[in-house]
Design an enzyme around this catalytic site. Structure first.
Site, mmCIF file in Angstrom:
data_model
loop_
_atom_site.group_PDB
_atom_site.id
_atom_site.type_symbol
_atom_site.label_atom_id
_atom_site.label_comp_id
_atom_site.label_asym_id
_atom_site.label_seq_id
_atom_site.Cartn_x
_atom_site.Cartn_y
_atom_site.Cartn_z
ATOM 1 N N ARG A 50 0.849 -1.206 0.000
ATOM 2 C CA ARG A 50 0.000 0.000 0.000
ATOM 3 C C ARG A 50 0.880 1.250 0.000
ATOM 4 O O ARG A 50 0.520 2.282 -0.561
ATOM 5 C CB ARG A 50 -0.968 -0.006 1.196
ATOM 6 C CG ARG A 50 -1.802 1.259 1.279
ATOM 7 C CD ARG A 50 -3.102 1.137 2.095
ATOM 8 N NE ARG A 50 -3.028 0.250 3.226
ATOM 9 C CZ ARG A 50 -2.426 0.526 4.396
ATOM 10 N NH1 ARG A 50 -1.822 1.690 4.571
ATOM 11 N NH2 ARG A 50 -2.407 -0.358 5.377
ATOM 12 N N TYR A 62 -16.718 17.200 -15.110
ATOM 13 C CA TYR A 62 -17.144 15.798 -15.059
ATOM 14 C C TYR A 62 -18.124 15.585 -13.897
ATOM 15 O O TYR A 62 -17.861 16.020 -12.769
ATOM 16 C CB TYR A 62 -15.899 14.909 -14.904
ATOM 17 C CG TYR A 62 -16.238 13.472 -14.593
ATOM 18 C CD1 TYR A 62 -17.039 12.731 -15.447
ATOM 19 C CD2 TYR A 62 -15.777 12.863 -13.436
ATOM 20 C CE1 TYR A 62 -17.371 11.416 -15.154
ATOM 21 C CE2 TYR A 62 -16.090 11.549 -13.144
ATOM 22 C CZ TYR A 62 -16.898 10.833 -14.010
ATOM 23 O OH TYR A 62 -17.237 9.543 -13.712
ATOM 24 N N ASP A 78 -7.561 19.391 -13.725
ATOM 25 C CA ASP A 78 -7.895 18.074 -14.287
ATOM 26 C C ASP A 78 -7.518 18.130 -15.765
ATOM 27 O O ASP A 78 -8.181 18.805 -16.565
ATOM 28 C CB ASP A 78 -9.395 17.810 -14.089
ATOM 29 C CG ASP A 78 -9.817 16.431 -14.611
ATOM 30 O OD1 ASP A 78 -9.109 15.869 -15.472
ATOM 31 O OD2 ASP A 78 -10.874 15.948 -14.175
ATOM 32 N N LYS A 133 -8.272 7.142 -19.079
ATOM 33 C CA LYS A 133 -8.595 7.676 -20.404
ATOM 34 C C LYS A 133 -7.375 7.622 -21.334
ATOM 35 O O LYS A 133 -6.927 6.543 -21.683
ATOM 36 C CB LYS A 133 -9.167 9.089 -20.233
ATOM 37 C CG LYS A 133 -10.266 9.161 -19.162
ATOM 38 C CD LYS A 133 -11.508 8.409 -19.557
ATOM 39 C CE LYS A 133 -12.449 8.008 -18.447
ATOM 40 N NZ LYS A 133 -12.655 8.829 -17.302
HETATM 41 C C1 LIG Z 1 -12.522 14.784 -16.879
HETATM 42 C C2 LIG Z 1 -12.613 13.600 -15.963
HETATM 43 N N1 LIG Z 1 -12.086 13.684 -14.730
HETATM 44 C C3 LIG Z 1 -12.151 12.652 -13.860
HETATM 45 C C4 LIG Z 1 -12.789 11.468 -14.177
HETATM 46 C C5 LIG Z 1 -12.861 10.356 -13.179
HETATM 47 O O1 LIG Z 1 -11.946 9.360 -13.463
HETATM 48 P P1 LIG Z 1 -12.162 7.788 -13.140
HETATM 49 O O2 LIG Z 1 -13.360 7.348 -13.915
HETATM 50 O O3 LIG Z 1 -10.867 7.189 -13.599
HETATM 51 O O4 LIG Z 1 -12.370 7.680 -11.671
HETATM 52 C C6 LIG Z 1 -13.361 11.340 -15.459
HETATM 53 C C7 LIG Z 1 -14.054 10.096 -15.828
HETATM 54 O O5 LIG Z 1 -14.822 10.049 -16.767
HETATM 55 C C8 LIG Z 1 -13.272 12.438 -16.366
HETATM 56 O O6 LIG Z 1 -13.810 12.376 -17.590
#
Ligand SMILES: Cc1ncc(COP(=O)(O)O)c(C=O)c1O
Length: 358
Positions: free
Chosen positions: A25, A77, A149, A174
């Site tokens: 961990r 998101y 992000d 992604k």
């Molecule tokens: C712009 C963005 N940030 C964060 C996330 C969250 O990531 P995760 O699905 O890997 O937890 C997503 C998921 O679709 C996203 O599109």
């Protein structure tokens, strides 16, 4: 190749004396290799990998204390919004949502309690662009942290740390992973003290990725540049084609010269990517459902950034956790369709959209 260290623990030399690794961990050699790669591709000093993108976001918010305020983008998101409103608000952290594309709104929202500014650019799903360098200046003056992000752009197209951000966050699920076969998150930063705080949260809260998943993202990163080049080429071709289609209304893609935010996108990004959203002229839910159910190459699914193209309905899928009223107020219509354009032949993808929309 970096081995997959599939172990939960490490043999120690003597009580309290280890060889750099004590328990998985806290440390894992496969994860360490990935974290170093993440830092390099974002021009940062330190990388930390998490079990998902939202786990990485969760770790950033855990830097805060009750009474602290976060200024966040009103269009982002849905899962980030859900984490902020449904999980952290009850612990006394305040989230103030503004249109961050208008930096004067960010400046006006700053108070003595502002501890974090959270940006997403381009945003999911409306491709809104925020000037990272301008918000970094506001954040610095406010004594706040700025986290960006960077999932949609990927490090190939944009490096927020170079523009003054303190933390870059990724859903590595992604573009970094790139093959729709792993869930993972990442944080990258330059400041050693901030890295220590986030590492402490990573090991204390335990949202760490397994070694196999770290191996997959490491492998994904090796082709990130090639994939992104093709995503950009295909994205441009499809965005222009959609715009010229008589049944299509608005097309959201930051590469259009007349798109709000294009000049800023051009300044802070090296390309415009393969994420596109659009609305149909026949603005009914039935028509949207018909199109979403008619594609053959574009698979109907959540997520994005993989080599295979996906089609998504934000209102009922990725952004369903945002109350409808709020969604509509932020410009996210029920009829919006989002495409994650993959790296297949662009003409095949256009033919697929043609038969679905027609
Ligand atoms: C712009 C963005 N940030 C964060 C996330 C969250 O990531 P995760 O699905 O890997 O937890 C997503 C998921 O679709 C996203 O599109």
């Amino acid at each position: 190749m970096t081995p997959i260290f599939q172990t939960s623990t490490y043999v120690q030399q003597a009580p309290g004396i280890n060889k750099g690794f004590e328990y998985a961990r806290s440390q894992n050699p496969t994860r360490k290799a990935l974290e170093e790669a993440l830092a390099i591709i974002e021009n940062g000093r330190y990388g930390l990998a998490f079990s998902s993108g939202v786990a990485a976001t969760d770790a950033v918010i855990k830097l805060l204390a009750p009474g602290d305020e976060v200024i966040a983008a009103s269009d982002m998101y849905g899962g980030t919004y859900r984490l902020f409103t449904k999980v952290f608000e009850k612990f006394g952290i305040r989230f103030i949502y503004v249109d961050t594309t208008d930096t004067s709104q960010v400046r006006q929202a700053v108070t003595s309690r502002t501890k974090l500014i959270w940006l997403e650019t381009p945003t999911n799903p409306l491709m809104n662009i925020t000037d990272i360098a301008a918000v970094a200046e506001i954040s610095r003056e406010a004594g706040s942290l700025l986290c960006v992000d960077n999932t949609f752009a990927s490090p190939y197209l944009q490096n927020p740390l170079d523009l003054g951000a303190d933390i870059v966050m990724h859903s590595a699920t992604k573009y970094l992973g790139g093959h729709s076969d792993v869930i993972q998150g990442a944080l990258i930063m330059n400041d050693a003290a901030l890295r220590e705080q986030l590492y402490f949260i990573q090991k204390s809260c335990g949202a760490v990725p397994g070694p196999m998943d770290c191996f997959l993202v490491l492998r994904g990163i090796k082709t990130l540049h090639l994939r992104m080049q093709q995503h950009c080429i295909n994205g441009e071709k499809i965005a222009h084609w959609l715009r010229s289609h008589p049944a299509v209304a608005n097309v959201y893609w930051p590469g259009f010269e007349d798109q709000p935010g294009h000049a800023i996108a051009k300044k802070q990004m090296r390309g415009f990517g393969g994420m596109i959203s659009f609305e149909l002229k026949k603005d009914t839910i039935e028509e949207v459902h018909r199109v979403l159910s008619s594609t053959r190459l574009f698979s109907l699914a959540e997520s994005l950034g993989g080599v295979e193209s996906l089609i998504n309905h934000p209102a009922s899928m990725t952004h369903a956790s945002i109350p409808r009223e709020e969604r509509i107020r932020n410009g996210l219509k029920d009829s919006l369709i989002r495409l994650s354009v993959g790296i297949e032949d662009a003409d095949d993808l256009i033919a697929d959209l043609q038969q679905a929309i027609a």
